[in-house]
Design a protein around this motif. Structure first.
Motif, PDB file in Angstrom:
ATOM      1  N   ARG A 289     -37.910  27.218 143.311  1.00 12.39           N
ATOM      2  CA  ARG A 289     -37.059  27.023 142.204  1.00 12.39           C
ATOM      3  C   ARG A 289     -35.596  27.758 142.511  1.00 12.39           C
ATOM      4  NH1 ARG A 289     -38.681  28.740 136.006  1.00 12.39           N
ATOM      5  NH2 ARG A 289     -36.677  28.689 135.127  1.00 12.39           N
ATOM      6  N   GLN A 290     -34.472  26.836 142.023  1.00 14.44           N
ATOM      7  CA  GLN A 290     -33.063  27.482 142.451  1.00 14.44           C
ATOM      8  C   GLN A 290     -32.712  28.332 141.158  1.00 14.44           C
ATOM      9  OE1 GLN A 290     -29.780  28.049 141.356  1.00 14.44           O
ATOM     10  NE2 GLN A 290     -29.243  25.921 141.366  1.00 14.44           N
ATOM     11  N   GLY A 291     -32.481  29.512 141.467  1.00 18.10           N
ATOM     12  CA  GLY A 291     -32.590  30.518 140.115  1.00 18.10           C
ATOM     13  C   GLY A 291     -31.088  30.657 139.950  1.00 18.10           C
ATOM     14  N   GLU A 292     -30.071  30.463 140.761  1.00 17.47           N
ATOM     15  CA  GLU A 292     -28.772  30.733 140.469  1.00 17.47           C
ATOM     16  C   GLU A 292     -28.032  30.350 141.354  1.00 17.47           C
ATOM     17  OE1 GLU A 292     -27.365  35.184 140.193  1.00 17.47           O
ATOM     18  OE2 GLU A 292     -26.027  34.485 141.552  1.00 17.47           O
ATOM     19  N   ASN A 293     -26.870  29.275 140.724  1.00 14.63           N
ATOM     20  CA  ASN A 293     -25.876  28.743 141.549  1.00 14.63           C
ATOM     21  C   ASN A 293     -24.578  28.026 140.703  1.00 14.63           C
ATOM     22  OD1 ASN A 293     -25.967  27.084 144.764  1.00 14.63           O
ATOM     23  ND2 ASN A 293     -26.810  28.807 144.393  1.00 14.63           N
ATOM     24  N   GLY A 294     -23.528  28.279 141.103  1.00  5.94           N
ATOM     25  CA  GLY A 294     -22.342  27.674 140.320  1.00  5.94           C
ATOM     26  C   GLY A 294     -21.043  28.056 141.355  1.00  5.94           C
ATOM     27  N   CYS A 295     -19.948  27.658 140.800  1.00  3.59           N
ATOM     28  CA  CYS A 295     -18.705  27.514 141.552  1.00  3.59           C
ATOM     29  C   CYS A 295     -17.385  28.262 140.865  1.00  3.59           C
ATOM     30  CB  CYS A 295     -18.245  26.027 141.950  1.00  3.59           C
ATOM     31  SG  CYS A 295     -16.912  26.007 142.692  1.00  3.59           S
ATOM     32  N   PRO A 296     -16.644  29.124 141.434  1.00  6.99           N
ATOM     33  CA  PRO A 296     -15.733  29.498 140.739  1.00  6.99           C
ATOM     34  C   PRO A 296     -14.548  28.320 140.203  1.00  6.99           C
ATOM     35  CG  PRO A 296     -15.868  30.714 142.606  1.00  6.99           C
ATOM     36  CD  PRO A 296     -16.848  29.552 142.751  1.00  6.99           C
ATOM     37  N   SER A 297     -13.825  28.719 139.146  1.00  8.98           N
ATOM     38  CA  SER A 297     -12.846  27.674 138.978  1.00  8.98           C
ATOM     39  C   SER A 297     -11.394  28.092 139.322  1.00  8.98           C
ATOM     40  CB  SER A 297     -12.710  27.552 137.303  1.00  8.98           C
ATOM     41  OG  SER A 297     -12.598  28.849 136.714  1.00  8.98           O
ATOM     42  N   GLU A 298     -11.427  28.939 140.316  1.00  4.39           N
ATOM     43  CA  GLU A 298     -10.061  29.394 140.860  1.00  4.39           C
ATOM     44  C   GLU A 298     -10.459  30.282 142.243  1.00  4.39           C
ATOM     45  OE1 GLU A 298      -8.680  33.095 138.319  1.00  4.39           O
ATOM     46  OE2 GLU A 298      -8.870  31.343 137.189  1.00  4.39           O
ATOM     47  N   MET A 299      -9.396  30.642 142.937  1.00  4.30           N
ATOM     48  CA  MET A 299      -9.521  31.534 144.145  1.00  4.30           C
ATOM     49  C   MET A 299     -10.248  32.965 143.707  1.00  4.30           C
ATOM     50  SD  MET A 299      -8.859  31.999 147.426  1.00  4.30           S
ATOM     51  CE  MET A 299      -7.384  31.092 148.097  1.00  4.30           C
ATOM     52  N   ALA A 300     -11.184  33.268 144.322  1.00  6.87           N
ATOM     53  CA  ALA A 300     -11.766  34.508 144.034  1.00  6.87           C
ATOM     54  C   ALA A 300     -11.655  35.296 145.431  1.00  6.87           C
ATOM     55  CB  ALA A 300     -13.283  34.452 143.705  1.00  6.87           C
ATOM     56  N   HIS A 301     -11.940  36.708 145.425  1.00  7.53           N
ATOM     57  CA  HIS A 301     -11.759  37.483 146.461  1.00  7.53           C
ATOM     58  C   HIS A 301     -13.173  38.219 146.729  1.00  7.53           C
ATOM     59  CE1 HIS A 301      -7.651  36.223 146.882  1.00  7.53           C
ATOM     60  NE2 HIS A 301      -7.445  36.697 145.453  1.00  7.53           N
ATOM     61  N   ARG A 302     -14.149  38.185 145.561  1.00  3.32           N
ATOM     62  CA  ARG A 302     -15.280  38.844 146.076  1.00  3.32           C
ATOM     63  C   ARG A 302     -16.515  37.963 145.646  1.00  3.32           C
ATOM     64  NH1 ARG A 302     -14.431  44.525 145.069  1.00  3.32           N
ATOM     65  NH2 ARG A 302     -16.684  44.905 145.697  1.00  3.32           N
ATOM     66  N   PHE A 303     -17.542  38.213 145.728  1.00  7.29           N
ATOM     67  CA  PHE A 303     -18.850  37.322 145.331  1.00  7.29           C
ATOM     68  C   PHE A 303     -18.945  36.075 146.003  1.00  7.29           C
ATOM     69  CE2 PHE A 303     -17.184  39.610 141.444  1.00  7.29           C
ATOM     70  CZ  PHE A 303     -18.175  40.664 141.370  1.00  7.29           C
ATOM     71  N   ALA A 304     -19.718  35.189 145.757  1.00  6.56           N
ATOM     72  CA  ALA A 304     -19.961  33.930 146.462  1.00  6.56           C
ATOM     73  C   ALA A 304     -18.933  33.082 146.341  1.00  6.56           C
ATOM     74  CB  ALA A 304     -21.396  33.502 145.810  1.00  6.56           C
ATOM     75  N   LEU A 305     -18.693  32.286 147.430  1.00  8.71           N
ATOM     76  CA  LEU A 305     -18.004  31.252 147.465  1.00  8.71           C
ATOM     77  C   LEU A 305     -16.363  31.854 147.272  1.00  8.71           C
ATOM     78  CD1 LEU A 305     -19.716  28.335 145.492  1.00  8.71           C
ATOM     79  CD2 LEU A 305     -19.602  28.965 147.961  1.00  8.71           C
ATOM     80  N   SER A 306     -15.997  32.874 147.718  1.00  2.76           N
ATOM     81  CA  SER A 306     -14.757  33.435 147.705  1.00  2.76           C
ATOM     82  C   SER A 306     -13.963  33.080 148.701  1.00  2.76           C
ATOM     83  CB  SER A 306     -14.707  34.953 147.581  1.00  2.76           C
ATOM     84  OG  SER A 306     -15.434  35.502 148.620  1.00  2.76           O
ATOM     85  N   ASN A 307     -12.471  33.140 148.452  1.00  6.30           N
ATOM     86  CA  ASN A 307     -11.513  32.835 149.598  1.00  6.30           C
ATOM     87  C   ASN A 307     -11.323  31.353 149.884  1.00  6.30           C
ATOM     88  OD1 ASN A 307     -10.537  35.664 149.962  1.00  6.30           O
ATOM     89  ND2 ASN A 307     -12.712  35.958 151.102  1.00  6.30           N
ATOM     90  N   ILE A 308     -11.525  30.672 148.797  1.00  4.74           N
ATOM     91  CA  ILE A 308     -11.430  29.047 148.661  1.00  4.74           C
ATOM     92  C   ILE A 308     -10.810  28.655 147.599  1.00  4.74           C
ATOM     93  CG2 ILE A 308     -12.918  27.034 148.677  1.00  4.74           C
ATOM     94  CD1 ILE A 308     -15.148  28.327 150.003  1.00  4.74           C
ATOM     95  N   PRO A 309      -9.856  27.796 147.814  1.00  3.19           N
ATOM     96  CA  PRO A 309      -8.918  27.680 146.667  1.00  3.19           C
ATOM     97  C   PRO A 309      -9.560  26.616 145.674  1.00  3.19           C
ATOM     98  CG  PRO A 309      -8.315  26.203 148.714  1.00  3.19           C
ATOM     99  CD  PRO A 309      -9.320  27.315 148.965  1.00  3.19           C
ATOM    100  N   TRP A 310     -10.577  27.087 144.799  1.00  3.43           N
ATOM    101  CA  TRP A 310     -11.251  26.199 143.907  1.00  3.43           C
ATOM    102  C   TRP A 310     -10.037  25.834 142.587  1.00  3.43           C
ATOM    103  CZ3 TRP A 310     -15.299  24.343 145.568  1.00  3.43           C
ATOM    104  CH2 TRP A 310     -16.330  25.082 146.518  1.00  3.43           C
TER     105      TRP A 310
END
Length: 489
Positions: A289-310
């Motif tokens: 079971r996939q229990g937690e996944n999502g994407c930021p709506s802007e650049m983040a510097h902490r947490f998952a998927l950070s340092n990407i220009p979302w």
């Protein structure tokens, strides 16, 4: 012009429009609660997407009450640490269309004085959500610093380790299970224990089995998701399962949860398939079971998927691709999360479908909210997955999954080679199917806009249907029968 098959369908659309206007847009105001209206107009998500085919309408969202069952869980986490305000976003839950929410139990918030349990804060949330027709997945975490060796009360906090703290943990889990046994049937283990490097697979397994046995003793028919691993690496899963098996605890668990964030969500499925194969060696019943996944709506510097220009565009595409990739691999799926939250001492986590400020006030509805709303309006449990071998595209790097409902067929597809970007430029491909589409339409799940496929683009010969010049881009689109959809003009 919108084709409405009969008077009953016309009335249904009128009624839904009234409900959307009165119940979804004009959310009930509450003193001190910041509210932003939902947009229920057909053009609620504007994109630069250019499609040459005739536009015939936009998907009509369905509330959670209108959907009997689906694959999705919606994240309502971090309330146990006061990073978000449930009162701010609760009115947006039902209109989204997802029927189950994930909550965290919060030992440190529930037991601030040794031996005194205060569940009123969680009762308000659980009872309100159930009153809205939503089911609960309740996670048992984190630690409690009032006990020496009681573990950390936030992400990456260690397990309780002292004899006193472990006994206190057992009492709290039992008290929570007793308190919610008639309200919560699905439970999950301590969130992301593997990001604390002090935790070995044996530690994780033993703590899971210890906790699950308490819940099962109180609620024999509880359905429990084990592990809640941040990673989705098959080797870590197997190491944990070996230890759970050694502890005699495999039968305690209905699922085993992984997270596994990746910039390109489609890159996750090599590991997902391997995890499913690993689990099959240890259980014929439990499922991943996939229990937690999502994407930021802007650049983040902490947490998952950070340092990407979302951006809001790439976030919405990412969420759609992850949800549909999970569904296509027969994995129950969670979207993280309903609302931005202020992770005290770190930064705003911008993975919410709803935008919030640092005061935890809702200040906007993101494109991802409406995109997820479009997805769940179609993909409920009435569609059954089927083999996609009968559908071919004249291009590579296209993710595709097939479904059927009675005599109707549905194919969902997108460009999968790279992470979602900001472009809305499509390329034209040829689709060949062994299904004889009758009145096929093309659906853009991002905007919800639906287009008729011109007859001159369709050929039927030798038992095959060929559709030419099909638009494809890095966001999921659908081809299905017009009669499978409810549209607003």
């Amino acid at each position: 012009m919108l084709h409405i098959q009969d008077k009953g369908e016309r009335m249904n659309i009128v009624l839904r429009t009234v409900i959307a206007t009165l119940g979804w847009c004009c959310l009930p105001g509450m003193a001190g609660i910041h509210q932003v209206q939902l947009n229920s107009e057909p053009d609620r998500v504007a994109t630069p997407l250019q499609i040459a085919w005739p536009y015939i309408g936009t998907l009509v969202p369905r509330s959670a009450a209108e959907i009997q069952q689906s694959n999705w869980t919606l994240g309502c986490e971090t309330l146990c640490r006061d990073f978000a305000n449930y009162e701010e976003y609760k009115a947006y839950l039902v209109p989204l269309g997802i029927k189950k929410i994930r909550l965290q139990g919060g030992w440190a918030k529930s037991e601030k004085q040794k031996g005194v349990y205060q569940f009123a804060w969680l009762d308000r949330i659980v009872d309100d959500a159930r009153g809205r027709g939503l089911a609960i997945l309740l996670e048992t975490d984190y630690g409690n610093p009032i006990y020496p060796g009681g573990g950390g009360a936030d992400l990456a906090g260690g397990f309780p380790v002292s004899e006193e703290a472990l006994a206190a943990w057992d009492r709290w889990v039992e008290a929570m299970a007793v308190h919610y046994k008639d309200r919560v049937q699905e439970w999950a283990m301590w969130n992301e224990p593997d990001i604390n490097k002090a935790h070995t697979p044996r530690d994780i397994a033993r703590f899971n089995v210890r906790t699950a046995r308490i819940i099962k003793r109180v609620i024999p028919d509880a359905r429990i998701a084990g592990l809640s691993l941040a990673n989705n690496t098959p080797t870590l899963l197997e190491a944990c399962l070996k230890e759970i098996q050694r502890e005699g605890g495999m039968d305690l668990f209905t699922w085993f949860i992984y997270h596994g964030y990746a910039p390109n969500p489609d890159s996750s499925y090599v590991n997902v398939v391997q995890q499913q194969a690993v689990l099959a060696r240890y259980s014929t019943v439990a499922r991943m079971r996939q229990g937690e996944n999502g994407c930021p709506s802007e650049m983040a510097h902490r947490f998952a998927l950070s340092n990407i220009p979302w951006t809001e565009d790439s976030q919405a595409k990412w969420d759609l691709r992850r949800m549909l990739g999970d569904l296509g691999h027969d994995v129950e799926s969670s979207i993280f999360t309903i609302c931005d939250f202020n992770h005290t001492g770190r930064e705003m986590n911008r993975k919410g479908l709803i935008r919030a400020n640092e005061k935890k006030e809702v200040i906007g509805i993101k494109k991802a909210y409406y995109a997820v709303q479009n997805l769940v309006s179609i993909f409920d449990s009435t569609w059954q997955r089927q083999s996609i071998t009968g559908v071919c595209f004249s291009a590579t790097n296209i993710a595709r999954y097939g479904y059927h409902k009675g005599d109707m067929r549905l194919c969902v597809f997108w460009e999968s080679a790279a992470r979602p970007a900001e472009s809305f430029t499509t390329r034209a491909v040829t689709l060949t199917s062994d299904h004889a589409w009758q009145t096929p339409v093309w659906v853009d799940l991002f905007s919800g806009r639906v287009y008729a496929i011109p007859k001159e683009q369709i050929k039927h010969e030798q038992g095959k249907t060929t559709i030419m010049d099909v638009p494809v881009y890095d966001s999921p689109t659908v081809i299905t029968e017009r009669r499978a959809l409810t549209l607003a003009p």
